[in-house]
Design an enzyme around this catalytic site. Structure first.
Site, PDB file in Angstrom:
ATOM      1  N   ASP A   1      -7.171  -5.500  -4.727  1.00  0.00           N
ATOM      2  CA  ASP A   1      -6.266  -5.787  -3.604  1.00  0.00           C
ATOM      3  C   ASP A   1      -6.373  -7.250  -3.178  1.00  0.00           C
ATOM      4  O   ASP A   1      -6.341  -7.577  -1.991  1.00  0.00           O
ATOM      5  CB  ASP A   1      -6.575  -4.862  -2.406  1.00  0.00           C
ATOM      6  CG  ASP A   1      -5.564  -4.990  -1.280  1.00  0.00           C
ATOM      7  OD1 ASP A   1      -5.972  -5.054  -0.108  1.00  0.00           O
ATOM      8  OD2 ASP A   1      -4.362  -5.075  -1.586  1.00  0.00           O
TER       9      ASP A   1
ATOM     10  N   ASN B   1      -0.592  -7.853  -3.504  1.00  0.00           N
ATOM     11  CA  ASN B   1      -1.263  -7.061  -4.541  1.00  0.00           C
ATOM     12  C   ASN B   1      -0.285  -6.154  -5.277  1.00  0.00           C
ATOM     13  O   ASN B   1       0.741  -5.753  -4.740  1.00  0.00           O
ATOM     14  CB  ASN B   1      -2.339  -6.200  -3.896  1.00  0.00           C
ATOM     15  CG  ASN B   1      -1.752  -5.221  -2.878  1.00  0.00           C
ATOM     16  OD1 ASN B   1      -1.209  -5.633  -1.864  1.00  0.00           O
ATOM     17  ND2 ASN B   1      -1.815  -3.934  -3.171  1.00  0.00           N
TER      18      ASN B   1
ATOM     19  N   GLU C   1       0.830  -1.207   0.000  1.00  0.00           N
ATOM     20  CA  GLU C   1       0.000   0.000   0.000  1.00  0.00           C
ATOM     21  C   GLU C   1       0.864   1.256   0.000  1.00  0.00           C
ATOM     22  O   GLU C   1       0.350   2.366   0.071  1.00  0.00           O
ATOM     23  CB  GLU C   1      -0.909   0.026   1.246  1.00  0.00           C
ATOM     24  CG  GLU C   1      -2.170  -0.819   1.086  1.00  0.00           C
ATOM     25  CD  GLU C   1      -1.855  -2.283   0.924  1.00  0.00           C
ATOM     26  OE1 GLU C   1      -1.106  -2.839   1.740  1.00  0.00           O
ATOM     27  OE2 GLU C   1      -2.364  -2.888  -0.050  1.00  0.00           O
TER      28      GLU C   1
END
Lengths: 316, 609, 183
Positions: free
Chosen positions: B336, B294, B210
């Protein structure tokens, strides 16, 4: 300047210009006729009010009706003709071209984000405010906006098409001959709408390919000490929060990509010629040139600023 | 009975000597001792199973305990044997690691390693090791400052700190043997996963998908801490350690430098694919299996292409790191759906012959059975409600995506199932070879998602999605499913109010354990799912339960309580749930969690009275 | 002019002038002069008993352009990634009345520029000072501490609810400490 809807350089702009000429011509003729009829009517009126008897009056009325009827019929005919002319031009303009180069243009306040589409993702070129297209090949633009409604207009090449946030619209460009053409935003989008311009270079297919290959390269690494210092200033100050230079850690997307900034002919969306002195002014006080633009004033020591502009000028 | 690993050959010598010395009583005593030891063979074998050397239990990641003292009949009598407060209040996701006489616990930040003396009453702290990670690392940990546990091997304990250090300490007295820095928090990198030690190499991976971090898995020499090899999850083949041995099963995974060409420009340098999940190892095939997370950012429009080698599973040679094969669960991932969930190794009979496979419950809601020699997908069945994928094409191995659910910048796509935390997130499942069920703790959640342009600034989040989560069909947010792997369908399921964010433990006694976010630690019948026993802990349970035989010979079940993790951040990080997007989407849907549990940090150990 | 006319003129001027400051756009110079930067104070306890001087009014608290620019920068510079839209995630919530490091404009400015020990990055030298003040104004608006008519409108995408700052139950911390009791 190739910035005129009348002196055209592409088939689409030509169709629009011809339509313009048709409308203006027909309207001018109609205008003259109407004005003449008006003058004649004003001057004739006094004489026509006295009638000998009812028959004469009825005859005069009938004559009037015939004239009005004929004029109305003629007007309707003219309007239908104009409508049909417009319809056919619109239909021609909205046809999807085959074998078109696809370019995604995203409008921002107050600059144009440009990305050349390609089936291989690593072959997509990313730039800002300046388009290069090969002569003769249709270019399909996919248009959208990040904030408010803008409108894409290259007057010499094609008509206006809005860029609407949350939607995509499309426009086609075809350049018949090489040259540099300028355009502008055609939908009021904020304080600097008037200075949201773009530049398009129509070049031969070989030149286009050469340009594309150059744009695919990562940013040129600094070669001199001053350029190295400039790159260091770039990555250590506020620039990297908004701008990107491929090959460095700067990969922000809210401002224009600067990987090949020196290969562009203008700065600040067509507002300033691209040279080091304008670049320095733009970095130090953008609001003196375009008050209200998102680029903030950046305080830098003179030596740092000189190094930074030298480095940016090396990013061909 | 604290002896380790004695084999029967050493027992003949004392016996012969005793007879030679003479004395019938001594001889009889020797025979008696021998007989006891011999009878104790099975017990000793169970004593070998008394250790829990890594969070997954074993290299096959079964989380299965062969101990059978605690059975479905007597588990209702389970009582707390002792507890231990860690002194910290964030999410406790770790598994306690157990050797014959010591239990090792790693806390969430600041990642203190406690060694509890199991051979003393009340299991006091024998020693503790404080790695003192940098406090700023808390600012770049996406999903609570958790740590999933340590690993024991050859007298050493290995674990990771949040600020990217792998540490080795002596298992007896806790003195530091080495520590190796592996990443940079200024780029948004952290480490939360539990290491796995394979043939003298400590395997670790980073977190930070992220934050635009480039993912990797690294092998460190267990004795010295030096880097033996590192394989990235994106970029050129030479850095992904893809070489002539690489034989992916599917055509889309073959080609040169796909880790570059399936990304625009240099987006692969910020491409994610971190390795923060579970690693399995097959000693026969000499392959390790690990997933990649991801791709970054979540906004898919910024990274057209398949985005290799993210959201998939690698089989690698543990000695060199060379990739053997790869399968991508989610090419060009849109939601994700990390690929880092556990790969539970098992042998399965398929179409009449035994195949070496693993079962993998993926984030995308599908339970995959994959041939672990070749990477072929043998079956893929949804274990939750899925509307983002209409099916997996068995010929090409690609999921067929549903066009209406594709996130688009500037548009809100509603009711995407499963949500970003998937049909199942990190919480590991357990496999029982007796029932042949895979016990999956997971959730039933959907979300509304709006893609926005993500702006990359190193060291800050690089996401590009506004998310609002809600419960899936049925309204229950959590599920505990027993999946019949051979049949390809659920045998039974237990619906829970909150996502079941804890790990699962299966035992040979026919009992399966898991914990809920309200704090209930439950034992259910492995065959039927009937609840047999439960205990309300002081805080929600997101840890991994383990079982071991203590020095006194009793079977113990241990679990850490202390709510947190991504789903529990509403409590552990004290978020304001009036903002439904708080905690990356959990804010609105977990607004009632504080009514059920507060923060905590306690180890609970249970045994029969 | 009749008295009626004069009244109307007065009313119109008042409204117009009140809106002047709210809509003022200062592009070039930072409003540093409008907030006397005293030393940033994070503690309520001052030995000797004397209360700290009250904080002067923060110009951007009533400037709509600054607050809306702050909102845009809040998303651009990834504040949403850690603080969401006020609810918090990796970082603490900003829309409630619990302030670890103080809610005065200079406190928030210092937090953004200096960073904080448990994970708040230091943006000093990275975000130009005027933009930091715009962010300060927006952050204060999340807990309802700005003038209501200068506040941003609700976000009309994804979340169909009132804007963050107009939610009930926000009790903004007073800018100055409560008055001392008489000795």
């Amino acid at each position: 300047m190739n910035h005129s809807a009348i002196s055209v350089a592409g088939p689409r702009a030509r169709e629009i210009a011809e339509l313009l000429v048709l409308f203006v011509g027909v309207s001018a003729v109609v205008y003259v006729i109407v004005v003449c009829a008006l003058i004649w009517a004003i001057r004739r009126k006094r004489a026509a009010t006295r009638f000998e008897d009812d028959d004469a009056r009825r005859a005069a009325d009938r004559k009037s009706r015939h004239i009005i009827g004929a004029a109305t019929a003629l007007s309707v005919l003219i309007l239908i003709t104009l409508a049909l002319a417009d319809f056919f031009v619109q239909r021609s303009l909205s046809a999807h071209p085959v074998d078109a180069l696809r370019v995604v243009v995203t409008g921002h306040q107050y600059w144009w984000e440009i990305e050349y589409d390609d089936p291989a993702p690593s072959q997509r070129v990313r730039t800002a405010n300046e388009l290069h297209i090969p002569v003769g090949r249709p270019v399909e633009l996919v248009l959208t906006s990040r904030d408010v409604i803008h409108s894409f207009w290259l007057p010499s090449i094609t008509g206006k098409k809005d860029l609407i946030p949350g939607h995509t619209t499309s426009e086609v460009l075809v350049a018949e001959k090489p040259g540099v053409f300028t355009g502008q935003c055609a939908e009021f989008c904020g304080l600097q709408h008037a200075k949201m311009r773009l530049v398009m270079h129509a070049v031969s297919p070989e030149e286009y390919e050469a340009w594309r290959q150059q744009q695919l390269q990562p940013g040129r690494q600094p070669a001199t000490d001053e350029e190295r210092r400039g790159q260091s200033v770039f990555t250590k100050s506020s620039c990297i929060l908004c701008h990107s230079i491929q090959g460095t850690d700067a990969a922000a997307t809210v401002g224009p990509d600067l990987t090949h900034i020196a290969s562009r002919t203008t700065l600040a969306a067509g507002t300033l010629p691209n040279d080091q002195s304008n670049m320095a002014t733009w970095i130090l006080s953008p609001h003196a040139i375009k008050p209200g633009v998102q680029m903030p004033a950046t305080q830098l020591a003179p030596a740092d600023l000189a190094a930074l502009t030298r480095y940016l000028a090396s990013l061909q | 009975m604290g002896d380790k690993h004695e084999d029967s050959s050493t027992h003949r010598h004392p016996t012969r000597k005793l007879f030679e010395i003479g004395g019938r009583r001594l001889g009889l005593l020797a025979v008696a001792v021998l007989a006891a030891l011999w009878v104790g063979g099975p017990l000793r074998a169970q004593q070998g199973a008394a250790q829990w050397p890594m969070p997954a239990g074993d290299f096959a990641n079964t989380r299965f305990s062969a101990l059978q003292d605690v059975t479905a009949e007597n588990v209702s009598q389970l009582k707390v044997s002792f507890t231990f407060s860690t002194g910290f209040l964030r999410g406790h996701e770790a598994a306690p690691i157990v050797t014959s006489d010591t239990m090792y616990i790693v806390t969430p930040y600041p990642n203190v390693l406690y060694a509890l003396a199991l051979d003393e009453p009340g299991a006091p702290v024998r020693w503790k090791y404080e790695p003192k990670p940098r406090a700023s690392s808390q600012g770049v940990a996406c999903c609570d400052t958790v740590n999933r546990g340590a690993a024991y091997d050859s007298g050493r304990i290995f674990f990771n700190t949040l600020d990217n250090t792998t540490v080795a300490v002596d298992a007896k007295d806790g003195h530091e043997l080495w520590r190796t820095g592996l990443g940079d928090i200024r780029r948004g990198e952290t480490m939360t996963m539990a290491p796995v030690v394979v043939k003298g190499k400590v395997l670790v991976g980073n977190s930070g998908g992220e934050f635009g971090v480039r993912g990797w898995i690294t092998a460190l020499d267990a004795a010295t801490g030096k880097i033996a090899w590192r394989a990235y999850s994106t970029g050129p083949d030479s850095e992904v350690l893809i070489g002539p041995d690489f034989k992916p099963f599917y055509a889309q995974d073959r080609g040169k430098d796909l880790g570059v060409s399936t990304w625009p420009r240099d987006a692969w340098k910020r491409g994610g694919g971190t390795v923060w999940g579970w690693i399995s190892y097959d000693p026969e095939l000499n392959l390790i299996y690990h997933g990649t997370a991801n791709p970054g950012p979540w906004n898919p429009e910024q990274r057209p292409g398949d985005n290799k080698w993210t959201a998939g599973v690698f089989a690698r040679n543990p000695d060199t790191g060379a990739a053997k094969w790869f399968y991508q669960f989610n090419p060009h991932d849109l939601y994700d759906y990390d690929g880092v969930n556990e790969n539970v190794l098992m042998d399965l009979e398929i179409d009449g012959r035994m195949r070496k496979v693993f079962a993998h419950p993926d984030r995308n809601g599908y339970l995959y059975v994959i041939d672990r020699e070749t990477g072929e997908v043998l079956s893929a069945k949804p274990f939750v409600h899925v509307n983002t994928i209409s099916g997996i094409d068995m010929k090409s191995g690609r999921p067929t995506m549903v066009a209406e659910k594709k996130p688009v910048v500037g548009k809100v796509v509603r009711n995407i199932c499963p949500h970003a935390a998937g049909g199942k997130d990190w919480q590991p499942s357990a496999y029982s070879p007796t029932t042949r069920y895979l016990y999956i703790p997971h959730q039933n959640m959907c979300q509304d998602q709006e893609a926005v342009p993500a702006n990359y600034i190193a060291g800050t989040p690089y996401v590009g999605a506004n998310v609002k989560m809600h419960a899936g069909p049925g309204g229950h947010r959590g599920v505990f499913t027993a999946w019949d792997v051979a049949a390809g369908k659920a045998a039974w399921e237990i619906r829970e109010n909150f996502p079941v964010w804890s790990g699962a433990l299966a035992t040979a006694g026919g009992v399966v354990f898991y914990g809920t976010m309200e704090g209930w630690f439950k034992a259910v019948d492995a065959r039927t799912g009937r609840e047999l026993w439960k205990y309300k802990a002081g805080s929600g349970i997101v840890g991994q339960p383990v079982s071991y035989r203590g020095p006194d010979g009793k079977q113990y079940i241990a679990v850490l309580a202390g709510v947190g993790g991504w789903a529990g951040a509403v409590v552990s990080a004290n978020l304001d749930t009036r903002d439904v997007s708080a905690g990356n989407g959990w804010g609105g849907v977990m607004a009632d969690l504080p009514q059920h549990t507060q923060q905590g940090g306690t180890l609970y150990v249970f045994a029969l009275p | 002019m009749s008295s009626r006319c004069l009244e109307l003129l007065f009313l119109v001027s008042a409204v117009v002038l009140a809106g002047c400051q709210r809509e003022e756009r200062r592009f070039s110079e930072p409003p540093a002069a409008s907030v006397a930067i005293r030393s940033v104070v994070q503690s309520d306890i001052r030995p000797g008993g004397a209360p700290p001087p009250p904080s002067p009014a923060f110009a951007y608290d009533s400037n709509a352009h600054a607050i809306s620019q702050g909102k845009q920068l809040y998303e651009w510079f990834n504040c949403t990634g850690c603080h969401a839209f006020g609810g918090g995630a990796i970082g603490p919530p900003l829309m409630d009345d619990q302030w670890i490091y103080g809610s005065d404009p200079e406190n928030i400015f210092a937090t953004i520029v200096e960073g904080r020990p448990n994970g708040m990055p230091s943006f000093g030298g990275k975000i130009p000072e005027q933009q930091v003040w715009q962010l300060v104004a927006y952050v204060r608006s999340l807990s309802g501490q700005v003038r209501k008519d200068a506040d941003t409108a609700r976000s009309d995408h994804l979340f169909t609810r009132k804007s963050e700052s107009s939610m009930g139950n926000t009790r903004p911390r007073p800018a100055s400490p409560p008055p001392q009791p008489p000795p």
